[in-house]
Design an enzyme around this catalytic site. Structure first.
Site, PDB file in Angstrom:
ATOM      1  N   CYS A  11       0.870  -1.174   0.000  1.00 21.40           N
ATOM      2  CA  CYS A  11       0.000   0.000   0.000  1.00 21.40           C
ATOM      3  C   CYS A  11       0.910   1.228   0.000  1.00 21.40           C
ATOM      4  O   CYS A  11       2.128   1.096   0.003  1.00 21.40           O
ATOM      5  CB  CYS A  11      -1.008  -0.005   1.149  1.00 21.40           C
ATOM      6  SG  CYS A  11      -0.336   0.185   2.801  1.00 21.40           S
ATOM      7  N   CYS A  85      -2.012   1.356  -4.231  1.00 21.32           N
ATOM      8  CA  CYS A  85      -0.715   1.966  -4.561  1.00 21.32           C
ATOM      9  C   CYS A  85      -0.659   2.431  -6.001  1.00 21.32           C
ATOM     10  O   CYS A  85       0.352   2.964  -6.448  1.00 21.32           O
ATOM     11  CB  CYS A  85       0.445   1.028  -4.236  1.00 21.32           C
ATOM     12  SG  CYS A  85       0.591  -0.437  -5.254  1.00 21.32           S
ATOM     13  N   CYS A  89       3.398   0.267  -8.206  1.00 26.95           N
ATOM     14  CA  CYS A  89       3.818  -1.118  -8.035  1.00 26.95           C
ATOM     15  C   CYS A  89       4.360  -1.665  -9.355  1.00 26.95           C
ATOM     16  O   CYS A  89       3.647  -1.665 -10.358  1.00 26.95           O
ATOM     17  CB  CYS A  89       2.639  -1.967  -7.551  1.00 26.95           C
ATOM     18  SG  CYS A  89       3.146  -3.610  -7.038  1.00 26.95           S
TER      19      CYS A  89
END
Length: 132
Positions: A11, A85, A89
């Site tokens: 996150c 996120c 990522c």
């Protein structure tokens, strides 16, 4: 998938949702799964309300520290669970990705964080079942 799968929870701040998910997975799967967590912009400390919510169910995450997401953590993982996120990522072919839409516990009180904690538990239980 590896004999002992590695799961990475990601996150933004690695201070709430991903830490609670990692705590649940360690608690429920024991040594059967390698558990990692990281954030795209990690906070300085873990969210104290997340710590308190997990302590209520007998899981201690107080010693955990937010960590910066790295390519190596993603490469080492069989399953990557993202929680808000966005595009931060990295994506690698051959990895299993899931995006869990969860409310962010940041800035919320314990009464609001408990349902998030409980939803994460249900998702982690389903994840464990899917790992075989």
């Amino acid at each position: 998938m590896a004999e002992k799968p590695t799961v990475l929870f990601v996150c933004v701040h690695n201070a709430g949702r991903s830490q609670m998910a990692a705590g649940w997975l360690r608690h429920l799967a024991g040594d059967g799964v390698e558990v990692l967590s990281a954030g795209s912009a990690p906070a300085g400390t873990i969210n104290p309300i997340a710590v308190e919510a997990m302590a209520e169910v007998g899981i201690d995450i107080a010693a955990q520290q937010p960590k910066l997401l790295s390519d190596s953590a993603v490469q080492a993982s069989d399953v990557v669970i993202t929680m808000g996120c966005g595009d931060a990522c990295p994506f690698y072919p051959g990895k299993r990705y899931e995006d869990w839409k969860l409310d962010d516990p940041a800035g919320q009180g314990l009464e609001s964080v408990r349902p998030i904690r409980d939803e994460i538990r249900g998702r982690v239980e389903a994840l464990i079942a899917s790992l075989g």
